[in-house]
Write an enzyme that holds these catalytic residues in place. Structure first.
Site, PDB file in Angstrom:
ATOM      1  CG  HIS A 132      -7.679   1.813   3.787  1.00  0.00           C
ATOM      2  ND1 HIS A 132      -7.314   2.285   5.042  1.00  0.00           N
ATOM      3  CD2 HIS A 132      -6.684   0.971   3.399  1.00  0.00           C
ATOM      4  CE1 HIS A 132      -6.152   1.747   5.381  1.00  0.00           C
ATOM      5  NE2 HIS A 132      -5.746   0.963   4.416  1.00  0.00           N
TER       6      HIS A 132
ATOM      7  CB  VAL B 240      -8.192  -6.735  -4.149  1.00  0.00           C
ATOM      8  CG1 VAL B 240      -9.317  -5.948  -3.522  1.00  0.00           C
ATOM      9  CG2 VAL B 240      -7.030  -5.823  -4.534  1.00  0.00           C
TER      10      VAL B 240
END
Length: 293
Positions: free
Chosen positions: A69, A125
């Site tokens: 990631h 997010v």
């Protein structure tokens, strides 16, 4: 473009992997493992099968997966050298347009997190405001290694659930969206307040940014949710209601300036998939609110 679950269930392994393999960051093996579980009765079952493949993997493979990631607002993100999904997700909360001071803050936090845990900080997010992301960063840096490893995998669950819901349609869709609504009642007249201008602000630090503006309809509500069809980002908000104009339009005698002109309601959101109903009950001289349903 979305794909019907029924079509996905009939796909060969290469086609299946091409369709949903990228939902798990740089880990095509997840789709390959899930393919053997077909047919899926629901989109939720599809996602659970893919998460099950991650959970069943040896720890070293999980760690390799987490390390795939990107950093939040990191150098690779700034250079565009991340996956399309990650780039879109980071830009949705403005992480692609930070000031140099904010970029430096994220850089320091990224370095501290990697040094402690050995993989990048992972957070969904789309379920947060920028302030909430930073608060999560600071809080999770205090975790021990085992707690944070589990927290990172939980965030992967949230991220990939949203990605799957955006790619596949069918029975049993996962619950990924929240809703923020309002309703203005003129308790002086005993009826809904029509035509009241409503503005919604989101806080970043002590600065409020307007993110929505609308007016109430004949029922005192808005035609569309103030936030809908997506998760409600965790954070602080404020609603502004132009009640002074409303009572002037009714011909109610008021002082000059009126006792109540713009009524602000400051509140917080903590449940991204929840329903927050924030009504206003008002007269020319008083108002109240509550969390409704």
């Amino acid at each position: 473009m979305t794909l019907p679950l029924a079509d996905l269930n009939r796909m060969t392994l290469p086609a299946f992997s091409e369709a949903v393999g990228e939902t798990f960051e740089l880990a095509p093996w997840v789709a390959e493992a899930a393919w053997a579980k077909r047919p899926f009765a629901s989109v939720t079952a599809l996602h659970e099968a893919m998460m099950g493949a991650v959970r069943a993997a040896p720890r070293e493979r999980k760690l390799e997966f987490l390390r795939g990631h990107p950093d939040l607002a990191g150098k690779a993100a700034r250079a565009g050298a991340i996956t399309t999904d990650s780039r879109r997700e980071q830009s949705s909360v403005g992480l692609d347009s930070l000031s140099e001071a904010d970029f430096s803050r994220f850089h320091r936090l990224n370095d501290a997190y990697r040094a402690k845990f050995g993989f990048p900080f992972i957070v969904c997010v789309r379920r947060h405001t920028r302030d909430s992301i930073l608060a999560q960063f600071e809080r999770r840096l205090g975790h021990d290694a085992a707690t944070e490893f589990a927290a990172a995998l939980l965030e992967v669950f949230y991220i990939t659930r949203l990605r799957i819901a955006a790619k596949v349609t069918g029975e049993g869709m996962p619950r990924v969206n929240g809703r923020l609504s309002t309703h203005v009642l003129d308790t002086h007249a005993g009826r809904p307040a029509v035509g009241v201008a409503v503005e919604l602000y989101e806080f970043a630090g002590e600065t409020a940014h307007r993110i929505a503006a609308t007016v109430t309809n004949a029922d005192g509500r808005t035609d569309r949710p103030l936030i809908g069809d997506r998760p409600l980002p965790i954070g602080r908000y404020e609603l502004h209601f132009a009640v002074g104009d409303h009572f002037r339009s009714r011909g109610i005698e008021q002082s000059d300036p009126p006792f109540l002109d713009i009524v602000p309601l400051r509140f917080s959101i903590a449940e991204p998939e929840g329903h927050y109903h924030v009504p206003l009950l008002c007269t020319p001289w008083s108002y109240s609110t509550y969390r409704g349903s």
